[in-house]
Design an enzyme around this catalytic site. Structure first.
Site, mmCIF file in Angstrom:
data_model
loop_
_atom_site.group_PDB
_atom_site.id
_atom_site.type_symbol
_atom_site.label_atom_id
_atom_site.label_comp_id
_atom_site.label_asym_id
_atom_site.label_seq_id
_atom_site.Cartn_x
_atom_site.Cartn_y
_atom_site.Cartn_z
ATOM 1 N N ARG A 139 0.845 -1.198 0.000
ATOM 2 C CA ARG A 139 0.000 0.000 0.000
ATOM 3 C C ARG A 139 0.878 1.245 0.000
ATOM 4 N NH1 ARG A 139 -2.988 2.809 4.471
ATOM 5 N NH2 ARG A 139 -4.859 3.766 3.589
ATOM 6 N N SER A 196 -12.509 -2.998 -3.362
ATOM 7 C CA SER A 196 -13.050 -2.495 -2.107
ATOM 8 C C SER A 196 -14.517 -2.139 -2.277
ATOM 9 C CB SER A 196 -12.295 -1.241 -1.650
ATOM 10 O OG SER A 196 -10.977 -1.546 -1.262
ATOM 11 N N LYS A 198 -7.536 4.022 6.934
ATOM 12 C CA LYS A 198 -8.163 3.843 5.630
ATOM 13 C C LYS A 198 -9.064 5.039 5.369
ATOM 14 C CE LYS A 198 -11.098 0.545 3.077
ATOM 15 N NZ LYS A 198 -10.277 0.505 1.861
#
Length: 214
Positions: free
Chosen positions: A39, A108, A137
């Site tokens: 990420r 997602s 997030k």
């Protein structure tokens, strides 16, 4: 991807308490992690590429699945197993055109409707969240804490593996699995732990126990 991907690490060096991401991933692998996602929000594409190559070697040597968040180009450049996409990223079909039919393409989602659309588009698995409140997030307010109830609704609505993400720890992971998730994805629960290897092992054991696995 299959339901054996119970414990999924999403990397973020800024949360690793001074440790390198390479070291955190090594500890997570030693602790039994099933999948690693590169990420590293805030890093440049070049930084992610060089780190991505190092993580590719680590995960390949350990036979651990390896994905890249958002960036299909970086996933291709580092020969990752796949990519995980959000609302602002390339469509699932476009990512598959770039990476090939064998690539793992995740998506997602935060609702049943979005989950159905993602599966229809060809997503191999879904990251569902944020299940609990989290600051690791970026999510819209209405998606900030969807709870295990939404995980259960998504699990009932689709026939691909789902991974709960957002505020998950070894303590609440069983609730997410019992709601219908096949696995859990975490950032801080491993990267910010005093002992990332032990934290991974504890999380993996909580997931296995909730799934009734040995």
């Amino acid at each position: 991807m299959n339901s054996e991907f119970g414990t999924y690490l999403v990397t973020q060096g800024s949360r690793s308490r001074g440790r390198t991401t390479v070291d955190v991933v090594a500890a997570a692998i030693a602790g039994g992690v099933d999948a690693v996602q590169l990420r590293e929000k805030g890093a440049t594409a070049r930084e992610r590429y060089h780190l991505g190559r190092a993580l590719r070697k680590q995960t390949r040597d350990a036979d651990v699945a390896y994905l890249v968040n958002d960036r299909v180009d970086i996933a291709a450049a580092v020969d990752a197993d796949g990519v995980h996409l959000g609302d602002a990223d390339l469509p699932v079909a476009a990512a598959r055109d770039v990476l090939g039919d064998d690539a793992i393409v995740g998506r997602s989602v935060s609702s049943v409707e979005a989950a159905r659309r993602a599966v229809q588009a060809g997503a191999d698995y879904l990251g569902v969240g944020a299940v609990y409140a989290t600051d690791s997030k970026d999510v819209r307010e209405e998606h900030a804490e969807i709870g295990p109830e939404t995980v259960a609704a998504v699990a009932d609505a689709v026939d691909v593996p789902i991974v709960g993400i957002g505020g998950i720890t070894a303590a609440n992971a069983p609730d997410v699995i019992e709601a219908g998730a096949d696995g859990v994805a975490v950032v801080s629960a491993i990267t910010a732990a005093d002992d990332p290897e032990a934290a991974t092992r504890e999380l993996a054991e909580a997931v296995r126990s909730a799934r009734g696995s040995p």
